[in-house]
Design a protein around this motif. Structure first.
Motif, PDB file in Angstrom:
ATOM      1  N   SER A  50     124.378  -7.090  52.748  1.00 35.04           N
ATOM      2  CA  SER A  50     123.284  -6.252  53.315  1.00 35.04           C
ATOM      3  C   SER A  50     122.157  -6.064  52.599  1.00 35.04           C
ATOM      4  O   SER A  50     122.187  -5.988  51.281  1.00 35.04           O
ATOM      5  N   LEU A  51     120.943  -5.801  52.995  1.00 37.77           N
ATOM      6  CA  LEU A  51     119.721  -5.402  52.312  1.00 37.77           C
ATOM      7  C   LEU A  51     120.089  -4.248  51.655  1.00 37.77           C
ATOM      8  O   LEU A  51     119.702  -4.155  50.638  1.00 37.77           O
ATOM      9  N   GLN A  52     120.595  -3.419  52.208  1.00 40.69           N
ATOM     10  CA  GLN A  52     120.893  -1.777  51.590  1.00 40.69           C
ATOM     11  C   GLN A  52     121.926  -2.170  50.313  1.00 40.69           C
ATOM     12  O   GLN A  52     121.605  -1.520  49.255  1.00 40.69           O
ATOM     13  N   GLU A  53     122.773  -3.153  50.390  1.00 37.87           N
ATOM     14  CA  GLU A  53     123.445  -3.305  49.117  1.00 37.87           C
ATOM     15  C   GLU A  53     122.757  -3.947  48.114  1.00 37.87           C
ATOM     16  O   GLU A  53     123.077  -3.844  46.891  1.00 37.87           O
ATOM     17  N   MET A  54     121.755  -4.870  48.562  1.00 38.24           N
ATOM     18  CA  MET A  54     120.870  -5.477  47.287  1.00 38.24           C
ATOM     19  C   MET A  54     119.936  -4.440  46.690  1.00 38.24           C
ATOM     20  O   MET A  54     119.852  -4.163  45.603  1.00 38.24           O
ATOM     21  N   ASP A  55     119.652  -3.415  47.721  1.00 37.76           N
ATOM     22  CA  ASP A  55     118.717  -2.184  47.014  1.00 37.76           C
ATOM     23  C   ASP A  55     119.534  -1.330  46.218  1.00 37.76           C
ATOM     24  O   ASP A  55     119.180  -0.912  45.045  1.00 37.76           O
ATOM     25  N   ARG A  56     120.768  -1.237  46.376  1.00 38.36           N
ATOM     26  CA  ARG A  56     121.992  -0.389  45.847  1.00 38.36           C
ATOM     27  C   ARG A  56     121.968  -1.028  44.316  1.00 38.36           C
ATOM     28  O   ARG A  56     121.940  -0.424  43.209  1.00 38.36           O
ATOM     29  N   LEU A  57     122.085  -2.414  44.392  1.00 40.39           N
ATOM     30  CA  LEU A  57     122.257  -3.131  42.897  1.00 40.39           C
ATOM     31  C   LEU A  57     121.162  -2.754  41.996  1.00 40.39           C
ATOM     32  O   LEU A  57     121.287  -2.503  40.811  1.00 40.39           O
ATOM     33  N   VAL A  58     119.925  -3.025  42.630  1.00 41.02           N
ATOM     34  CA  VAL A  58     118.635  -2.662  41.868  1.00 41.02           C
ATOM     35  C   VAL A  58     118.612  -1.194  41.390  1.00 41.02           C
ATOM     36  O   VAL A  58     118.362  -0.963  40.279  1.00 41.02           O
ATOM     37  N   ALA A  59     118.987  -0.112  42.346  1.00 41.30           N
ATOM     38  CA  ALA A  59     118.851   1.049  42.222  1.00 41.30           C
ATOM     39  C   ALA A  59     120.101   1.318  40.884  1.00 41.30           C
ATOM     40  O   ALA A  59     119.697   2.475  40.315  1.00 41.30           O
ATOM     41  N   LEU A  78     114.407 -11.103  57.144  1.00 44.19           N
ATOM     42  CA  LEU A  78     115.234 -11.856  58.064  1.00 44.19           C
ATOM     43  C   LEU A  78     115.701 -10.263  58.899  1.00 44.19           C
ATOM     44  O   LEU A  78     116.097 -10.555  59.948  1.00 44.19           O
ATOM     45  N   THR A  79     116.065  -9.391  58.004  1.00 50.82           N
ATOM     46  CA  THR A  79     116.705  -8.242  58.609  1.00 50.82           C
ATOM     47  C   THR A  79     115.849  -7.613  59.779  1.00 50.82           C
ATOM     48  O   THR A  79     116.445  -7.240  61.017  1.00 50.82           O
ATOM     49  N   ALA A  80     114.714  -7.670  59.396  1.00 51.04           N
ATOM     50  CA  ALA A  80     113.529  -6.850  60.441  1.00 51.04           C
ATOM     51  C   ALA A  80     113.558  -7.988  61.858  1.00 51.04           C
ATOM     52  O   ALA A  80     113.484  -7.471  62.785  1.00 51.04           O
ATOM     53  N   LYS A  81     113.489  -9.309  61.528  1.00 47.95           N
ATOM     54  CA  LYS A  81     113.607 -10.269  62.413  1.00 47.95           C
ATOM     55  C   LYS A  81     114.620 -10.088  63.408  1.00 47.95           C
ATOM     56  O   LYS A  81     114.711 -10.009  64.612  1.00 47.95           O
ATOM     57  N   LEU A  82     116.098  -9.854  62.758  1.00 50.98           N
ATOM     58  CA  LEU A  82     117.244  -9.841  63.498  1.00 50.98           C
ATOM     59  C   LEU A  82     116.969  -8.559  64.493  1.00 50.98           C
ATOM     60  O   LEU A  82     117.663  -8.424  65.666  1.00 50.98           O
ATOM     61  N   ARG A  83     116.534  -7.436  63.859  1.00 51.93           N
ATOM     62  CA  ARG A  83     116.512  -6.018  64.743  1.00 51.93           C
ATOM     63  C   ARG A  83     115.509  -6.631  65.987  1.00 51.93           C
ATOM     64  O   ARG A  83     116.039  -5.894  66.997  1.00 51.93           O
ATOM     65  N   LYS A  84     114.305  -7.021  65.662  1.00 53.65           N
ATOM     66  CA  LYS A  84     113.636  -7.501  66.816  1.00 53.65           C
ATOM     67  C   LYS A  84     114.384  -8.220  67.780  1.00 53.65           C
ATOM     68  O   LYS A  84     114.153  -8.068  69.067  1.00 53.65           O
ATOM     69  N   ILE A  85     114.995  -9.151  67.450  1.00 53.27           N
ATOM     70  CA  ILE A  85     115.885 -10.225  68.243  1.00 53.27           C
ATOM     71  C   ILE A  85     116.868  -9.407  69.014  1.00 53.27           C
ATOM     72  O   ILE A  85     117.058  -9.324  70.429  1.00 53.27           O
ATOM     73  N   GLU A  86     117.480  -8.455  68.490  1.00 54.07           N
ATOM     74  CA  GLU A  86     118.522  -7.418  69.030  1.00 54.07           C
ATOM     75  C   GLU A  86     117.799  -6.716  70.418  1.00 54.07           C
ATOM     76  O   GLU A  86     118.259  -6.359  71.416  1.00 54.07           O
ATOM     77  N   GLU A  87     116.546  -6.188  69.880  1.00 56.79           N
ATOM     78  CA  GLU A  87     115.833  -5.488  70.828  1.00 56.79           C
ATOM     79  C   GLU A  87     115.467  -6.305  72.022  1.00 56.79           C
ATOM     80  O   GLU A  87     115.501  -5.672  73.304  1.00 56.79           O
ATOM     81  N   LEU A  88     114.941  -7.348  71.733  1.00 54.61           N
ATOM     82  CA  LEU A  88     114.647  -8.331  72.792  1.00 54.61           C
ATOM     83  C   LEU A  88     115.775  -8.823  73.811  1.00 54.61           C
ATOM     84  O   LEU A  88     115.695  -8.633  74.670  1.00 54.61           O
ATOM     85  N   LEU A  89     117.100  -8.906  72.950  1.00 59.34           N
ATOM     86  CA  LEU A  89     118.107  -9.082  73.820  1.00 59.34           C
ATOM     87  C   LEU A  89     118.529  -8.132  74.674  1.00 59.34           C
ATOM     88  O   LEU A  89     119.080  -8.181  75.929  1.00 59.34           O
ATOM     89  N   GLU A  90     118.582  -6.876  74.169  1.00 56.36           N
ATOM     90  CA  GLU A  90     118.802  -5.466  75.158  1.00 56.36           C
ATOM     91  C   GLU A  90     118.042  -5.617  75.983  1.00 56.36           C
ATOM     92  O   GLU A  90     118.523  -4.972  76.960  1.00 56.36           O
ATOM     93  N   ALA A  91     116.799  -5.908  76.037  1.00 61.26           N
ATOM     94  CA  ALA A  91     115.598  -5.729  77.208  1.00 61.26           C
ATOM     95  C   ALA A  91     115.923  -7.066  78.184  1.00 61.26           C
ATOM     96  O   ALA A  91     115.435  -6.596  79.090  1.00 61.26           O
ATOM     97  N   ALA A  92     116.541  -8.028  77.666  1.00 60.19           N
ATOM     98  CA  ALA A  92     116.529  -9.323  78.763  1.00 60.19           C
ATOM     99  C   ALA A  92     117.419  -8.957  79.657  1.00 60.19           C
ATOM    100  O   ALA A  92     118.517  -8.349  79.688  1.00 60.19           O
TER     101      ALA A  92
END
Length: 92
Positions: A50-59, A78-92
């Motif tokens: 995940s993005l959070q784990e990548m951030d943790r490696l840096v931190a 990509l994570t932001a795009k996936l979140r947006k797609i999830e929102e759109l799927l929930e609304a569809a």
């Protein structure tokens, strides 16, 4: 050969609205698979998932941010795009 939504819906005995809704959902699911595959490929490159784990490696100083900045930004995108797609799927 071009087919209209109405013609396809008629052949499948569903309403054009249902056909369009299902087509949009299928498209969004396919996009989500594509983006998630790319995100996971980049994460695996650094042994994370995940993005959070990548951030943790840096931190934690295990990775230099400058060295992974491009991949970090791409995973963030990509994570932001996936979140947006999830929102759109929930609304569809």
């Amino acid at each position: 050969m071009t087919m209209s939504a109405q013609a396809v819906a008629r052949q499948l005995a569903i309403s054009p609205q249902d056909l369009i809704r299902q087509a949009i959902q299928a498209f969004l699911r396919e996009q989500a698979r594509f983006y998630n595959a790319e995100r996971l490929k980049l994460c695996r490159k650094y042994g994370v998932s995940s993005l959070q784990e990548m951030d943790r490696l840096v931190a934690q100083g295990k990775m230099d941010e400058e060295a992974i900045l491009h991949d970090l930004q791409r995973v963030d995108f990509l994570t932001a795009k996936l979140r947006k797609i999830e929102e759109l799927l929930e609304a569809a």
